[in-house]
Design a protein around this motif. Structure first.
Motif, PDB file in Angstrom:
ATOM      1  N   LEU A  53       0.868  -1.171   0.000  1.00  0.00           N
ATOM      2  CA  LEU A  53       0.000   0.000   0.000  1.00  0.00           C
ATOM      3  C   LEU A  53       0.909   1.225   0.000  1.00  0.00           C
ATOM      4  O   LEU A  53       1.816   1.326   0.820  1.00  0.00           O
ATOM      5  N   SER A  54       0.675   2.132  -0.934  1.00  0.00           N
ATOM      6  CA  SER A  54       1.429   3.381  -0.930  1.00  0.00           C
ATOM      7  C   SER A  54       0.536   4.520  -0.483  1.00  0.00           C
ATOM      8  O   SER A  54      -0.637   4.569  -0.841  1.00  0.00           O
ATOM      9  N   LEU A  55       1.131   5.427   0.283  1.00  0.00           N
ATOM     10  CA  LEU A  55       0.458   6.672   0.641  1.00  0.00           C
ATOM     11  C   LEU A  55       1.226   7.803  -0.020  1.00  0.00           C
ATOM     12  O   LEU A  55       2.444   7.893   0.138  1.00  0.00           O
ATOM     13  N   VAL A  56       0.497   8.629  -0.783  1.00  0.00           N
ATOM     14  CA  VAL A  56       1.143   9.753  -1.458  1.00  0.00           C
ATOM     15  C   VAL A  56       0.432  11.046  -1.107  1.00  0.00           C
ATOM     16  O   VAL A  56      -0.752  11.059  -0.759  1.00  0.00           O
ATOM     17  N   GLY A  57       1.150  12.132  -1.259  1.00  0.00           N
ATOM     18  CA  GLY A  57       0.586  13.449  -0.977  1.00  0.00           C
ATOM     19  C   GLY A  57       1.730  14.418  -0.727  1.00  0.00           C
ATOM     20  O   GLY A  57       2.852  13.996  -0.439  1.00  0.00           O
ATOM     21  N   GLU A  58       1.416  15.701  -0.835  1.00  0.00           N
ATOM     22  CA  GLU A  58       2.454  16.704  -0.655  1.00  0.00           C
ATOM     23  C   GLU A  58       2.991  16.710   0.775  1.00  0.00           C
ATOM     24  O   GLU A  58       2.345  16.205   1.690  1.00  0.00           O
ATOM     25  N   SER A  59       4.139  17.337   0.934  1.00  0.00           N
ATOM     26  CA  SER A  59       4.770  17.465   2.234  1.00  0.00           C
ATOM     27  C   SER A  59       3.789  18.068   3.245  1.00  0.00           C
ATOM     28  O   SER A  59       3.059  18.994   2.925  1.00  0.00           O
ATOM     29  N   GLY A  60       3.752  17.523   4.457  1.00  0.00           N
ATOM     30  CA  GLY A  60       2.912  18.069   5.517  1.00  0.00           C
ATOM     31  C   GLY A  60       1.528  17.447   5.600  1.00  0.00           C
ATOM     32  O   GLY A  60       0.735  17.822   6.459  1.00  0.00           O
ATOM     33  N   CYS A  61       1.213  16.482   4.732  1.00  0.00           N
ATOM     34  CA  CYS A  61      -0.144  15.943   4.740  1.00  0.00           C
ATOM     35  C   CYS A  61      -0.308  14.807   5.756  1.00  0.00           C
ATOM     36  O   CYS A  61      -1.416  14.277   5.902  1.00  0.00           O
ATOM     37  N   GLY A  62       0.757  14.424   6.448  1.00  0.00           N
ATOM     38  CA  GLY A  62       0.609  13.462   7.537  1.00  0.00           C
ATOM     39  C   GLY A  62       1.151  12.072   7.247  1.00  0.00           C
ATOM     40  O   GLY A  62       0.945  11.147   8.034  1.00  0.00           O
ATOM     41  N   LYS A  63       1.898  11.925   6.154  1.00  0.00           N
ATOM     42  CA  LYS A  63       2.385  10.595   5.773  1.00  0.00           C
ATOM     43  C   LYS A  63       3.342  10.019   6.816  1.00  0.00           C
ATOM     44  O   LYS A  63       3.203   8.870   7.233  1.00  0.00           O
ATOM     45  N   SER A  64       4.324  10.811   7.224  1.00  0.00           N
ATOM     46  CA  SER A  64       5.301  10.295   8.187  1.00  0.00           C
ATOM     47  C   SER A  64       4.645  10.016   9.532  1.00  0.00           C
ATOM     48  O   SER A  64       5.038   9.084  10.239  1.00  0.00           O
ATOM     49  N   THR A  65       3.642  10.801   9.878  1.00  0.00           N
ATOM     50  CA  THR A  65       2.938  10.554  11.140  1.00  0.00           C
ATOM     51  C   THR A  65       2.219   9.205  11.074  1.00  0.00           C
ATOM     52  O   THR A  65       2.247   8.439  12.039  1.00  0.00           O
ATOM     53  N   VAL A  66       1.610   8.886   9.942  1.00  0.00           N
ATOM     54  CA  VAL A  66       0.986   7.562   9.788  1.00  0.00           C
ATOM     55  C   VAL A  66       2.050   6.476   9.954  1.00  0.00           C
ATOM     56  O   VAL A  66       1.848   5.498  10.683  1.00  0.00           O
ATOM     57  N   ALA A  67       3.201   6.660   9.297  1.00  0.00           N
ATOM     58  CA  ALA A  67       4.278   5.661   9.388  1.00  0.00           C
ATOM     59  C   ALA A  67       4.674   5.439  10.845  1.00  0.00           C
ATOM     60  O   ALA A  67       4.805   4.304  11.307  1.00  0.00           O
ATOM     61  N   ARG A  68       4.837   6.527  11.575  1.00  0.00           N
ATOM     62  CA  ARG A  68       5.272   6.428  12.962  1.00  0.00           C
ATOM     63  C   ARG A  68       4.203   5.812  13.855  1.00  0.00           C
ATOM     64  O   ARG A  68       4.522   5.095  14.817  1.00  0.00           O
ATOM     65  N   LEU A  69       2.948   6.082  13.542  1.00  0.00           N
ATOM     66  CA  LEU A  69       1.859   5.451  14.296  1.00  0.00           C
ATOM     67  C   LEU A  69       1.884   3.939  14.077  1.00  0.00           C
ATOM     68  O   LEU A  69       1.756   3.154  15.023  1.00  0.00           O
ATOM     69  N   VAL A  70       2.071   3.547  12.820  1.00  0.00           N
ATOM     70  CA  VAL A  70       1.977   2.124  12.491  1.00  0.00           C
ATOM     71  C   VAL A  70       3.108   1.336  13.158  1.00  0.00           C
ATOM     72  O   VAL A  70       2.876   0.245  13.688  1.00  0.00           O
ATOM     73  N   VAL A  71       4.329   1.879  13.163  1.00  0.00           N
ATOM     74  CA  VAL A  71       5.432   1.133  13.799  1.00  0.00           C
ATOM     75  C   VAL A  71       5.499   1.359  15.308  1.00  0.00           C
ATOM     76  O   VAL A  71       6.359   0.794  15.973  1.00  0.00           O
ATOM     77  N   GLY A  72       4.625   2.193  15.844  1.00  0.00           N
ATOM     78  CA  GLY A  72       4.564   2.353  17.291  1.00  0.00           C
ATOM     79  C   GLY A  72       5.476   3.434  17.850  1.00  0.00           C
ATOM     80  O   GLY A  72       5.693   3.510  19.055  1.00  0.00           O
ATOM     81  N   LEU A  73       6.032   4.302  16.980  1.00  0.00           N
ATOM     82  CA  LEU A  73       6.843   5.413  17.485  1.00  0.00           C
ATOM     83  C   LEU A  73       5.957   6.510  18.078  1.00  0.00           C
ATOM     84  O   LEU A  73       6.401   7.305  18.896  1.00  0.00           O
ATOM     85  N   TYR A  74       4.694   6.578  17.631  1.00  0.00           N
ATOM     86  CA  TYR A  74       3.696   7.452  18.252  1.00  0.00           C
ATOM     87  C   TYR A  74       2.522   6.609  18.698  1.00  0.00           C
ATOM     88  O   TYR A  74       2.201   5.614  18.055  1.00  0.00           O
ATOM     89  N   ARG A  75       1.866   7.069  19.761  1.00  0.00           N
ATOM     90  CA  ARG A  75       0.578   6.474  20.140  1.00  0.00           C
ATOM     91  C   ARG A  75      -0.536   7.235  19.460  1.00  0.00           C
ATOM     92  O   ARG A  75      -0.491   8.458  19.410  1.00  0.00           O
ATOM     93  N   PRO A  76      -1.526   6.543  18.955  1.00  0.00           N
ATOM     94  CA  PRO A  76      -2.618   7.270  18.300  1.00  0.00           C
ATOM     95  C   PRO A  76      -3.482   8.041  19.297  1.00  0.00           C
ATOM     96  O   PRO A  76      -3.687   7.604  20.425  1.00  0.00           O
ATOM     97  N   THR A  77      -3.966   9.202  18.883  1.00  0.00           N
ATOM     98  CA  THR A  77      -4.946   9.962  19.656  1.00  0.00           C
ATOM     99  C   THR A  77      -6.292   9.241  19.618  1.00  0.00           C
ATOM    100  O   THR A  77      -7.080   9.306  20.554  1.00  0.00           O
ATOM    101  N   ARG A  78      -6.505   8.538  18.515  1.00  0.00           N
ATOM    102  CA  ARG A  78      -7.773   7.830  18.315  1.00  0.00           C
ATOM    103  C   ARG A  78      -7.517   6.690  17.343  1.00  0.00           C
ATOM    104  O   ARG A  78      -6.573   6.744  16.556  1.00  0.00           O
ATOM    105  N   GLY A  79      -8.360   5.665  17.393  1.00  0.00           N
ATOM    106  CA  GLY A  79      -8.301   4.614  16.384  1.00  0.00           C
ATOM    107  C   GLY A  79      -7.544   3.375  16.819  1.00  0.00           C
ATOM    108  O   GLY A  79      -7.013   3.310  17.929  1.00  0.00           O
ATOM    109  N   ARG A  80      -7.486   2.412  15.924  1.00  0.00           N
ATOM    110  CA  ARG A  80      -6.934   1.104  16.235  1.00  0.00           C
ATOM    111  C   ARG A  80      -5.956   0.699  15.137  1.00  0.00           C
ATOM    112  O   ARG A  80      -6.194   0.958  13.953  1.00  0.00           O
ATOM    113  N   ILE A  81      -4.867   0.045  15.548  1.00  0.00           N
ATOM    114  CA  ILE A  81      -3.919  -0.497  14.579  1.00  0.00           C
ATOM    115  C   ILE A  81      -3.798  -1.986  14.840  1.00  0.00           C
ATOM    116  O   ILE A  81      -3.464  -2.411  15.969  1.00  0.00           O
TER     117      ILE A  81
END
Ligand SMILES: Nc1ncnc2c1ncn2[C@@H]1O[C@H](COP(=O)(O)OP(=O)(O)O)[C@@H](O)[C@H]1O
Ligand code: SF4
Ligand SMILES: [Mg+2]
Length: 335
Positions: A53-81
């Protein structure tokens, strides 16, 4: 998604907000409220085993934050992984040992120089995860594994004695890939893995990643700001805008028949991939500030199809013919 039974990674309505308020005193003097930045705000996807699965979008749209959520570097504010059926939203659920989920997912970053220790020989860097997960099997075993990993990524066993600065950018990314593979993960999160490289080197690294995927049955979450890069890598493409997915569909469909006005803008900026002879159009306007996003559809200030409803009402993702799109114009049939 396509193969429900074989889903390895699943994100359900994940969100991550950051408190970007000024210090309390300054805020009180200026009578300023707290400020929240919604970096990711309600993203869902499922990645079948062995797929990309690829996620694309301009800089600042939240791609790296999704990456960090998925590998557990951030805890989600909401939702389930979910990973292989386990809810890993709580870091404790990821474990730490040989059988842990932490071992089974690894991340590759944009800048390999920053993720390699400059004072360590490459062999030590690659072997570190083996030691961390108790898989080194003694010194000889570790050396043998490192030699095999270097060969797998197109480097030489003797390279293990060298330091990161002795390699080119592309070779350093190969070293990061070898390190990521050391713990024999099933899932790799690749955050702009080739964005810092020259175009010809990018292609080599992308091909290597595809070969490794085929060889080991790896599952990828692949992140890039560049649609051209994800074209040959992806089974599914999700287009992100300001913390949300605005269109998600099989890669072939996205490239053949992009539906969301933002996806079309990104396509128009590509060098004539459809061979239509159309001129290249740069993406107009800028991504708005995610602290105070535009009302209604976040994309409306840049959208050629925006109307009053768009300025008022936020569109939700709706599926039609295998593509999910969040756009009033698409829904109303005027796109
Ligand atoms: N740790 C953080 N604290 C505050 N804001 C952040 C943090 N990380 C990311 N952001 C903000 O969240 C938004 C999304 O960032 P990011 O996920 O890095 O996007 P991308 O990878 O698509 O460029 C940006 O506005 C960024 O400034
Ligand atoms: S909802 Fe309206 S503003 Fe948003 S992308 Fe669709 S047409 Fe454009
Ligand atoms: Mg990023």
């Amino acid at each position: 998604m396509a193969d429900e039974a074989g889903v390895l990674v699943e994100a359900t309505d994940i969100a991550r907000f950051f408190d970007v308020s000024r210090p309390a005193l300054a805020r009180m003097i200026a009578r300023e409220p707290r400020r929240t930045l919604r970096a990711v705000d309600g993203v869902s996807f499922a990645i079948p085993r062995g797929r990309t699965l690829s996620l694309v979008g301009e800089s600042g749209c939240g791609k790296s934050t999704v990456a960090r959520l998925v590998v557990g570097l951030y805890r989600p504010t909401r939702g389930r992984i979910g990973f292989d059926g386990t809810d890993v939203t709580d870091p404790a659920a990821r474990g730490s040992g040989r059988g842990s989920i932490r071992r089974r997912m690894q991340m590759i970053f944009q800048d390999p120089y920053a993720s390699l220790n400059p004072r360590w020989r490459v062999g030590g860097t690659i072997a570190e995860p083996l030691h961390a997960f108790g898989e080194a099997g003694g010194r000889a075993g570790a050396n043998e594994r490192v030699a095999a990993l270097l060969t797998q990524v197109g480097l030489a066993p003797a390279d293990s004695e060298k330091f990161p600065h002795e390699f080119s950018g592309g070779q350093r990314q190969r070293i990061s890939i070898a390190r990521a593979l050391a713990s024999q993960p099933e899932f790799l999160v690749c955050d702009e893995p080739t964005s810092a490289l020259d175009v010809s080197v990018q292609a080599q690294i992308l091909n290597l990643m595809k070969d490794l995927q085929a060889q080991f049955g790896l599952t990828y979450l692949f992140i890039s700001h560049n649609l051209a890069v994800v074209r040959h890598m992806s089974d599914t493409v999700g287009v992100m805008y300001l913390g949300r997915i605005v269109e998600i569909a099989p890669a072939e469909t996205v490239f053949r028949a992009p539906r969301h006005p933002y996806t079309r803008l990104l396509m128009d900026a590509l060098p004539d991939i459809a061979m239509t002879g159309r001129a290249r159009v740069p993406v107009g306007g800028e991504v708005p500030n995610p602290i105070s996003p535009p009302a209604g559809c976040h994309f409306h200030p840049r959208c050629p199809l925006a109307n009053d409803r768009c300025r008022r009402e936020s569109p939700v993702l709706r599926e039609a013919a295998g593509t999910s799109v969040a756009c009033h114009a698409v829904e109303e049939g005027r796109a």
